[in-house]
Design a protein around this motif. Structure first.
Motif, PDB file in Angstrom:
ATOM      1  N   PHE A  95       0.685  -1.448  -0.212  1.00 48.59           N
ATOM      2  CA  PHE A  95       0.363  -0.165  -0.006  1.00 48.59           C
ATOM      3  C   PHE A  95       0.979   1.224   0.117  1.00 48.59           C
ATOM      4  O   PHE A  95      -0.010   2.416  -0.334  1.00 48.59           O
ATOM      5  CB  PHE A  95      -1.257   0.115   1.298  1.00 48.59           C
ATOM      6  N   ILE A  96       2.515   1.072   0.406  1.00 43.68           N
ATOM      7  CA  ILE A  96       3.326   2.101   0.138  1.00 43.68           C
ATOM      8  C   ILE A  96       3.089   2.894  -0.994  1.00 43.68           C
ATOM      9  O   ILE A  96       3.665   4.492  -1.620  1.00 43.68           O
ATOM     10  CB  ILE A  96       4.200   1.746   1.021  1.00 43.68           C
ATOM     11  N   THR A  97       3.582   1.768  -1.944  1.00 40.90           N
ATOM     12  CA  THR A  97       3.671   1.945  -3.442  1.00 40.90           C
ATOM     13  C   THR A  97       2.045   3.752  -4.424  1.00 40.90           C
ATOM     14  O   THR A  97       2.883   4.848  -4.661  1.00 40.90           O
ATOM     15  CB  THR A  97       3.650   0.944  -3.851  1.00 40.90           C
ATOM     16  N   PRO A  98       0.915   3.062  -3.695  1.00 41.80           N
ATOM     17  CA  PRO A  98       0.192   3.929  -3.863  1.00 41.80           C
ATOM     18  C   PRO A  98       0.173   5.183  -3.062  1.00 41.80           C
ATOM     19  O   PRO A  98      -0.268   6.363  -3.837  1.00 41.80           O
ATOM     20  CB  PRO A  98      -1.200   3.733  -4.024  1.00 41.80           C
ATOM     21  N   ALA A 116       3.041   7.132  -4.649  1.00 39.76           N
ATOM     22  CA  ALA A 116       2.030   7.636  -6.183  1.00 39.76           C
ATOM     23  C   ALA A 116       1.304   8.639  -5.891  1.00 39.76           C
ATOM     24  O   ALA A 116       1.550  10.311  -6.667  1.00 39.76           O
ATOM     25  CB  ALA A 116       2.152   6.489  -6.984  1.00 39.76           C
ATOM     26  N   PHE A 117      -0.099   8.709  -5.163  1.00 39.70           N
ATOM     27  CA  PHE A 117      -0.516   9.792  -4.796  1.00 39.70           C
ATOM     28  C   PHE A 117       0.130  10.427  -4.659  1.00 39.70           C
ATOM     29  O   PHE A 117      -0.092  12.472  -5.052  1.00 39.70           O
ATOM     30  CB  PHE A 117      -1.891   9.655  -4.316  1.00 39.70           C
ATOM     31  N   THR A 118       0.968  10.687  -3.459  1.00 42.64           N
ATOM     32  CA  THR A 118       1.407  12.406  -2.472  1.00 42.64           C
ATOM     33  C   THR A 118       2.588  13.150  -3.967  1.00 42.64           C
ATOM     34  O   THR A 118       2.676  14.372  -4.008  1.00 42.64           O
ATOM     35  CB  THR A 118       2.913  11.597  -1.437  1.00 42.64           C
ATOM     36  N   ALA A 119       2.730  12.479  -4.880  1.00 42.97           N
ATOM     37  CA  ALA A 119       4.083  12.861  -5.689  1.00 42.97           C
ATOM     38  C   ALA A 119       3.062  13.770  -6.777  1.00 42.97           C
ATOM     39  O   ALA A 119       3.721  14.463  -7.484  1.00 42.97           O
ATOM     40  CB  ALA A 119       5.212  11.938  -6.520  1.00 42.97           C
ATOM     41  N   PHE A 147      -1.094  15.929   3.320  1.00 41.77           N
ATOM     42  CA  PHE A 147       0.008  16.426   3.626  1.00 41.77           C
ATOM     43  C   PHE A 147       0.339  15.987   4.874  1.00 41.77           C
ATOM     44  O   PHE A 147       0.790  14.637   5.872  1.00 41.77           O
ATOM     45  CB  PHE A 147       1.012  17.254   3.241  1.00 41.77           C
ATOM     46  N   VAL A 148      -1.077  16.432   6.037  1.00 42.59           N
ATOM     47  CA  VAL A 148      -0.409  16.249   8.010  1.00 42.59           C
ATOM     48  C   VAL A 148      -0.974  15.023   8.082  1.00 42.59           C
ATOM     49  O   VAL A 148      -1.024  15.190   8.959  1.00 42.59           O
ATOM     50  CB  VAL A 148      -1.457  17.826   8.093  1.00 42.59           C
ATOM     51  N   SER A 149      -2.620  14.646   7.123  1.00 47.50           N
ATOM     52  CA  SER A 149      -3.062  13.941   7.766  1.00 47.50           C
ATOM     53  C   SER A 149      -2.445  12.071   7.274  1.00 47.50           C
ATOM     54  O   SER A 149      -2.585  11.037   7.793  1.00 47.50           O
ATOM     55  CB  SER A 149      -4.219  13.457   6.988  1.00 47.50           C
ATOM     56  N   TYR A 150      -1.446  12.355   6.109  1.00 47.96           N
ATOM     57  CA  TYR A 150      -1.051  10.331   5.475  1.00 47.96           C
ATOM     58  C   TYR A 150       0.322  10.253   5.817  1.00 47.96           C
ATOM     59  O   TYR A 150       1.203   9.529   6.257  1.00 47.96           O
ATOM     60  CB  TYR A 150      -1.154  10.235   4.429  1.00 47.96           C
ATOM     61  N   ALA A 151       1.233  12.171   6.111  1.00 50.20           N
ATOM     62  CA  ALA A 151       2.720  12.475   6.249  1.00 50.20           C
ATOM     63  C   ALA A 151       3.550  10.626   7.840  1.00 50.20           C
ATOM     64  O   ALA A 151       3.995   9.987   7.316  1.00 50.20           O
ATOM     65  CB  ALA A 151       2.457  13.055   7.067  1.00 50.20           C
ATOM     66  N   PRO A 152       2.478  10.600   8.929  1.00 47.19           N
ATOM     67  CA  PRO A 152       2.503   9.388   9.605  1.00 47.19           C
ATOM     68  C   PRO A 152       3.008   8.143   9.016  1.00 47.19           C
ATOM     69  O   PRO A 152       3.894   7.772   9.436  1.00 47.19           O
ATOM     70  CB  PRO A 152       1.718   9.898  10.814  1.00 47.19           C
ATOM     71  N   LEU A 179      -6.260   6.143  -7.611  1.00 45.01           N
ATOM     72  CA  LEU A 179      -4.522   5.981  -6.860  1.00 45.01           C
ATOM     73  C   LEU A 179      -5.437   5.941  -5.169  1.00 45.01           C
ATOM     74  O   LEU A 179      -4.824   4.858  -4.929  1.00 45.01           O
ATOM     75  CB  LEU A 179      -3.474   6.787  -7.209  1.00 45.01           C
ATOM     76  N   MET A 180      -5.756   6.792  -4.694  1.00 48.91           N
ATOM     77  CA  MET A 180      -6.200   7.234  -3.386  1.00 48.91           C
ATOM     78  C   MET A 180      -7.089   5.754  -3.083  1.00 48.91           C
ATOM     79  O   MET A 180      -7.009   5.028  -1.760  1.00 48.91           O
ATOM     80  CB  MET A 180      -6.934   7.649  -3.405  1.00 48.91           C
ATOM     81  N   LEU A 181      -8.478   4.957  -4.484  1.00 45.00           N
ATOM     82  CA  LEU A 181      -8.588   3.629  -3.840  1.00 45.00           C
ATOM     83  C   LEU A 181      -7.940   2.396  -3.945  1.00 45.00           C
ATOM     84  O   LEU A 181      -8.225   1.798  -3.169  1.00 45.00           O
ATOM     85  CB  LEU A 181      -9.811   3.796  -4.883  1.00 45.00           C
ATOM     86  N   THR A 182      -6.527   2.694  -4.562  1.00 42.46           N
ATOM     87  CA  THR A 182      -6.038   1.757  -4.576  1.00 42.46           C
ATOM     88  C   THR A 182      -5.264   1.383  -3.094  1.00 42.46           C
ATOM     89  O   THR A 182      -4.669   0.637  -2.920  1.00 42.46           O
ATOM     90  CB  THR A 182      -4.906   1.322  -5.904  1.00 42.46           C
TER      91      THR A 182
END
Length: 430
Positions: free
Chosen positions: A42-45, A48-51, A78-83, A324-327
């Motif tokens: 799950f790190i890959t999508p 990719a979404f962040t980029a 960015f704040v919500s998913y950075a952790p 990307l988010m749903l993946t």
């Protein structure tokens, strides 16, 4: 670093002082540790979404990346998913079952005093006569409070599934009452949906059907309420309804969702730009009907969004962003299911964490059809911080003492029966 994440988790009970956002600190201090490691699928999508979001922002309004208000509002993803990414940079050997059980007890307990005061002043059923007199916990917005309490309810269910106790059951009942008193209908729906999800066996087809229904329903409602004579790119919607709850539905169905659909139609592949939904866009240059380039932009960083995460992603990042988010969530839920199944065969290690990640992700996906919940820190941070702790978790090292190795003689020797061998031993002892 683990203590930073743990502190952030316990601070998610409020957004009055947004210190729970400190979960990203390990990224700043230990970024070099990203290299040379293996990560869950799950790190890959997510990366990719962040980029893609960063690239979209650079093309749309690069100045937003150095604007603090952007990260508080349009860019709170960015704040919500950075952790989650921070969890790849440190390790700990805590028993997360105990940690999360303690957090659940703490989070419900600190709400008991103010909820008792609320009940004494307003009563349990006052929300039906006066919707504004709802319970807000330690949050500014009622949907923020409702979303957090719904996620907390998922944690309570995970704790109860791991170890049944009257205390957890009583706290779950209190949690449900607090959630009910927020009168956040989307949050109530999200928490309620985890029960049939559990009843149906947590199958992948159940999850796929749920996501398909939420997505199709959102688009269908937006199409139904779209008026071809209205310019949704520039028209300002006005509400004339005395009932605040009905007015909230009106602005979603008759203005925000059709506006998001209009954005999507302008640039269906990559959207009009990350954070563009609440801006004033005067002109969109279309290329072949699949790519739209906005111009004449007046940027506004505000809380205005589509009140639907699926439509908001389609509007700002198009099919690429939504896919990307749903993946990411599809793989995250699979990872948590496999982790919970493995935990049942490994003395239950981290079972609560894995089951919570699964249930809260389903809850969040349901709530996302009523608000932009998939990026809201009050809703997402509790999930991302737990994922961070699980990624950083290592099994405790047992203390092993050295002992002389003894070899037991075989019970059967060539040419002798087991009975004769045991008998000779007994006689030799005599």
């Amino acid at each position: 670093m683990a203590y930073v994440t743990l502190l952030a988790l316990f601070l998610t009970i409020t957004n009055l002082v947004p210190l729970s956002a400190i979960g990203f600190v390990p990224i700043i201090l230990c970024a070099w540790r990203f290299f040379g490691r293996r990560y869950p699928a799950f790190i890959t999508p997510l990366v990719a979404f962040t980029a893609f979001a960063v690239l979209s922002t650079l093309l749309y309004d690069p100045g937003s990346l150095i604007d603090f208000e952007f990260y508080r509002r349009d860019g709170n993803f960015f704040v919500s998913y950075a952790p989650i990414l921070a969890g790849c940079l440190y390790i700990h050997r805590w028993d997360l079952n105990k940690v999360l059980r303690a957090f659940f007890v703490f989070a419900v307990s600190v709400n008991v005093p103010i909820y008792a005061i609320y009940l004494a002043h307003s009563g349990l059923l006052s929300i039906f006569t006066n919707p504004d007199a709802s319970f807000g916990s330690y949050f500014i917005a009622r949907n923020a409070a409702g979303g957090f309490l719904a996620m907390l309810f998922c944690l309570g269910v995970a704790c109860y599934l791991q170890k049944r106790s009257r205390l957890i059951l009583a706290l779950l009942a209190l949690n449900a009452m607090m959630l009910f008193s927020t009168y956040s209908r989307g949050s109530l729906l999200g928490a309620a949906m985890i029960l049939p999800y559990l009843y149906l066996g947590r199958k992948r087809w159940v999850l796929a059907s749920l996501i398909a229904c939420l997505l199709a329903g959102s688009i269908a409602v937006a199409i139904y309420h779209t008026d071809p004579s209205v310019n949704y790119m520039g028209y300002t919607f006005s509400i004339s309804n005395g009932d605040a709850k009905v007015a909230n539905l009106d602005i979603r169905y008759e203005w925000l969702w059709p506006r998001a659909l209009t954005y999507f139609r302008q640039s269906p592949i990559i959207g009009l730009g990350f954070g563009s939904f609440d801006d004033q866009i005067h002109t969109v240059t279309s290329y072949f009907g699949v790519l739209g380039v906005p111009s004449g932009i007046t940027v506004e960083h505000s809380d205005s969004h589509a009140h639907n995460s699926y439509l908001n992603f389609l509007a700002e990042l198009g099919l690429v962003g939504l896919t990307l988010m749903l993946t990411f969530y599809w793989r995250l839920i699979r990872w948590s299911q496999e982790g919970a199944n493995a935990a049942t065969n490994d003395q239950g290690q981290n079972f609560v964490a894995f089951r919570f990640i699964e249930l809260s992700s389903v809850c969040l996906l349901v709530m996302a059809a009523t608000e932009h919940r998939l990026v809201s820190p009050s809703n997402v941070l509790i999930l991302s911080l737990v994922v961070s702790l699980v990624l950083a978790s290592r099994a405790p090292q047992p203390y092993v003492t050295s002992a002389p190795h003894t070899v037991r003689p075989p019970d059967h020797l060539p040419g002798r029966s087991a009975r004769s061998v045991s008998t000779s031993r007994y006689l030799s002892r005599k």
